[in-house]
Design a protein around this motif. Structure first.
Motif, PDB file in Angstrom:
ATOM      1  N   PHE A 174     -20.084  43.935  35.773  1.00 45.47           N
ATOM      2  CA  PHE A 174     -18.795  43.472  36.303  1.00 45.47           C
ATOM      3  C   PHE A 174     -18.435  44.212  37.584  1.00 45.47           C
ATOM      4  N   GLU A 175     -18.018  43.455  38.592  1.00 44.34           N
ATOM      5  CA  GLU A 175     -17.518  44.027  39.831  1.00 44.34           C
ATOM      6  C   GLU A 175     -16.013  43.766  39.949  1.00 44.34           C
ATOM      7  N   PRO A 176     -15.176  44.798  39.951  1.00 43.88           N
ATOM      8  CA  PRO A 176     -13.740  44.596  40.194  1.00 43.88           C
ATOM      9  C   PRO A 176     -13.523  44.269  41.670  1.00 43.88           C
ATOM     10  N   ARG A 177     -13.299  42.994  41.965  1.00 46.57           N
ATOM     11  CA  ARG A 177     -13.247  42.552  43.364  1.00 46.57           C
ATOM     12  C   ARG A 177     -11.947  41.825  43.716  1.00 46.57           C
ATOM     13  N   SER A 178     -11.416  41.017  42.801  1.00 48.38           N
ATOM     14  CA  SER A 178     -10.131  40.370  43.081  1.00 48.38           C
ATOM     15  C   SER A 178      -9.051  41.442  43.128  1.00 48.38           C
TER      16      SER A 178
ATOM     17  N   ILE B 154     -20.191  48.742  34.965  1.00 52.46           N
ATOM     18  CA  ILE B 154     -19.045  48.456  35.833  1.00 52.46           C
ATOM     19  C   ILE B 154     -19.343  49.002  37.221  1.00 52.46           C
ATOM     20  N   ALA B 155     -19.247  48.153  38.231  1.00 54.08           N
ATOM     21  CA  ALA B 155     -19.436  48.585  39.613  1.00 54.08           C
ATOM     22  C   ALA B 155     -18.171  49.255  40.135  1.00 54.08           C
ATOM     23  N   SER B 156     -18.309  49.943  41.251  1.00 54.93           N
ATOM     24  CA  SER B 156     -17.138  50.550  41.886  1.00 54.93           C
ATOM     25  C   SER B 156     -16.157  49.468  42.335  1.00 54.93           C
TER      26      SER B 156
ATOM     27  N   LEU C  41     -21.410  52.521  37.944  1.00 53.11           N
ATOM     28  CA  LEU C  41     -22.372  52.726  39.025  1.00 53.11           C
ATOM     29  C   LEU C  41     -21.795  52.156  40.326  1.00 53.11           C
ATOM     30  N   PRO C  42     -22.209  52.698  41.477  1.00 52.57           N
ATOM     31  CA  PRO C  42     -21.540  52.319  42.735  1.00 52.57           C
ATOM     32  C   PRO C  42     -21.654  50.854  43.131  1.00 52.57           C
TER      33      PRO C  42
ATOM     34  N   GLU D   5     -27.775  50.268  43.085  1.00 49.11           N
ATOM     35  CA  GLU D   5     -27.806  51.293  42.043  1.00 49.11           C
ATOM     36  C   GLU D   5     -27.841  50.664  40.650  1.00 49.11           C
ATOM     37  N   ILE D   6     -27.141  49.555  40.492  1.00 51.35           N
ATOM     38  CA  ILE D   6     -27.129  48.870  39.195  1.00 51.35           C
ATOM     39  C   ILE D   6     -28.515  48.333  38.868  1.00 51.35           C
ATOM     40  N   ILE D   7     -29.172  47.729  39.849  1.00 53.95           N
ATOM     41  CA  ILE D   7     -30.513  47.190  39.628  1.00 53.95           C
ATOM     42  C   ILE D   7     -31.494  48.314  39.295  1.00 53.95           C
ATOM     43  N   ALA D   8     -31.408  49.411  40.033  1.00 57.14           N
ATOM     44  CA  ALA D   8     -32.299  50.541  39.761  1.00 57.14           C
ATOM     45  C   ALA D   8     -32.082  51.085  38.353  1.00 57.14           C
ATOM     46  N   HIS D   9     -30.848  51.069  37.896  1.00 53.19           N
ATOM     47  CA  HIS D   9     -30.531  51.540  36.544  1.00 53.19           C
ATOM     48  C   HIS D   9     -31.027  50.561  35.475  1.00 53.19           C
TER      49      HIS D   9
END
Length: 493
Positions: free
Chosen positions: A388-392, A416-418, A451-452, A456-460
């Motif tokens: 999930f990316e908090p973007r809105s 959860i992304a930054s 994760l940022p 980074e998410i893909i690498a994880h």
């Protein structure tokens, strides 16, 4: 100058039948690459107008769509983009004062309108309009409506906030008297801070649900409810309000309108007191199956590729609208069974090494929760990984901090992304605390990580993924191209 002034004054005249004449105007759209603005550009061109536009963020998919239509898009905002002067400037809702083209437009006293105003006068006035509103499910429900009415022979013009896969487009212009549009409660333009849906002249209005959202423009739930109350009050005495009765806030708003509305009201939901009810739901097969009752009597049996209870309620709302406009039940059933959903709504982007990668637009905690529940029903025995990316704006702020902690209950593993563009969040309020969110989710005995970003998410994830996994990526933006990057990394693993 006199001739020009007369043209400006005639811009929004209508003929004796209520339809606009087509004077082949020149429209210039500031912020043309926004989803709704790009679609309007295509619609205006289809009506025979000359269309130009400008944007500072010119990238796919909107840039490629506009290029395919032959619509000229100018990079950046410059005064010279308004030379020669267009007949009408359309200002996107994200465009503020201080924009070079806005300031030139005002200084030169050029005719200007909002996107919603132009849609109303060019395409809705004089036609039969279905407006689909609500905090959740608008895009999907509008796409279902466009497909059902199309299959029922009504050939509607439509404007949707996403790409309807049955049409491969987010808009269509026809000569039909029927118009279908997604009714957004977000504000209209810098000079019109009211909701867009107040411009759309509903004959039929669907309000699926009401919750607090858009924390950047609404102070609280009461303000959101007031906006929907005003929208519902636009439905004429000969029209219909189709209200989602499982939403307590919809009930409250309907009740506040008083007895006048009751002859126009059609209620729907899974609860026993709705006039139209969703019953006998079965998610066990490739198609979701359900029964519809009306006032306690069976009305029809249906099936659809859509997943999740929320989507079946979207179907039910549109079934009522289709019945109101005279479609027979067999046509409705056939159309629902062949509906292909909207891009970025539980869309399978690909499968590599047995890992299914799904793209979804969910950003509100309710949408996240219902999307994951639906995917859990579809992929019952498989590990479900939520990214999930908090973007809105609402997801970037702390207003839903506690709600997000429970929204991921159906997932087995959460990342959860930054917070997107976190530097700007302080201007609006307190930011979502992703570290605390991860701590709260971890207490549910499931792996959870903050994760940022995409890389980074893909690498994880890459060493963790195994055959059979389902990765549900949720964001209302591009998320750094994470879907294609993940599929590529899996392929080369």
């Amino acid at each position: 100058m006199k001739a020009r002034r007369l043209l400006d004054q005639s811009t929004f005249l209508v003929d004796v039948h209520g339809h606009k004449p087509n004077p082949n105007m020149h429209y210039h759209l500031i912020g043309i690459c926004g989803t709704a603005m790009a679609a309007l550009a295509g619609m205006l061109q289809a009506r025979g107008h000359r269309v130009t536009g400008s944007d500072e963020n010119v990238y796919p998919p909107m840039s490629t769509m506009l290029a395919s239509l032959g619509i000229s898009v100018m990079q950046g905002y410059k005064a010279e983009h308004l030379e020669p002067a267009p007949d009408c400037v359309i200002v996107g809702n994200a465009i503020p004062r201080g924009n070079a083209e806005v300031e030139t437009m005002l200084n030169r006293k050029l005719l200007y309108r909002s996107q919603a105003e132009v849609v109303k006068e060019e395409f809705i006035r004089g036609r039969r309009s279905l407006v689909v509103a609500g905090t959740h499910g608008k895009t999907t429900s509008t796409s279902i409506a466009a497909w059902l009415m199309d299959q029922g022979g009504l050939e509607p013009t439509f404007l949707i906030g996403g790409v309807a896969q049955n049409f491969g487009a987010s808009f269509r212009v026809t000569n039909s008297d029927y118009f279908i549009i997604e009714g957004d409660e977000y504000d209209t333009a810098y000079f019109d801070k009211g909701p867009k849906f107040m411009h759309y002249l509903p004959e039929i209005a669907i309000v699926n649900n009401i919750e607090f959202d858009h924390a950047d423009i609404y102070d609280d739930l009461a303000a959101v409810k007031l906006a929907f109350r005003r929208f519902m009050n636009l439905v004429p005495g000969t029209g219909k309000l189709i209200a989602g009765w499982d939403s307590p806030h919809v009930r409250e708003v309907v009740a506040s309108l008083g007895q006048r509305l009751f002859t126009q009201l059609e209620t729907f939901g899974a609860g026993t007191d709705a006039k139209w009810r969703l019953c006998e739901v079965d998610f066990s097969g490739e198609l979701s199956k359900f029964t519809v009752t009306r006032e306690g009597k069976q009305w029809g049996k249906f099936q659809t590729p859509l997943i999740g209870d929320f989507n079946l309620l979207n179907c039910l709302a549109v079934i009522i609208a289709a019945d109101t406009w005279g479609l027979n039940r067999e046509v409705i059933a056939d159309a629902l069974s062949t509906f292909k959903n909207v891009r970025r709504r539980a869309e399978v982007r690909g499968v590599e090494r047995g890992v299914t990668v799904i793209d979804d637009f969910a950003h509100h905690p309710t949408a996240v929760r219902e999307t994951l529940r639906g995917l859990r029903n579809r992929y019952r025995e498989r590990r479900l990984i939520a990214v999930f990316e908090p973007r809105s704006w609402s997801s970037r702020l702390a207003v839903f901090q506690d709600e997000y902690a429970n929204a991921f209950a159906a997932a087995d593993y959460v990342v959860i992304a930054s917070v997107f563009d976190s530097g700007k969040v302080a201007e609006k309020g307190k930011s979502l605390d992703t570290r605390k969110l991860i701590e709260d989710i971890s207490q549910q005995n499931k792996p959870a990580f903050a994760l940022p970003g995409a890389d980074e998410i893909i690498a994880h994830l890459l060493p963790q993924l195994r055959e059979g996994d389902v990765v549900a990526i949720m964001s209302n933006g591009g998320f750094g191209g994470i879907h294609e990057k993940l599929l590529g990394a899996l392929k080369n693993k």
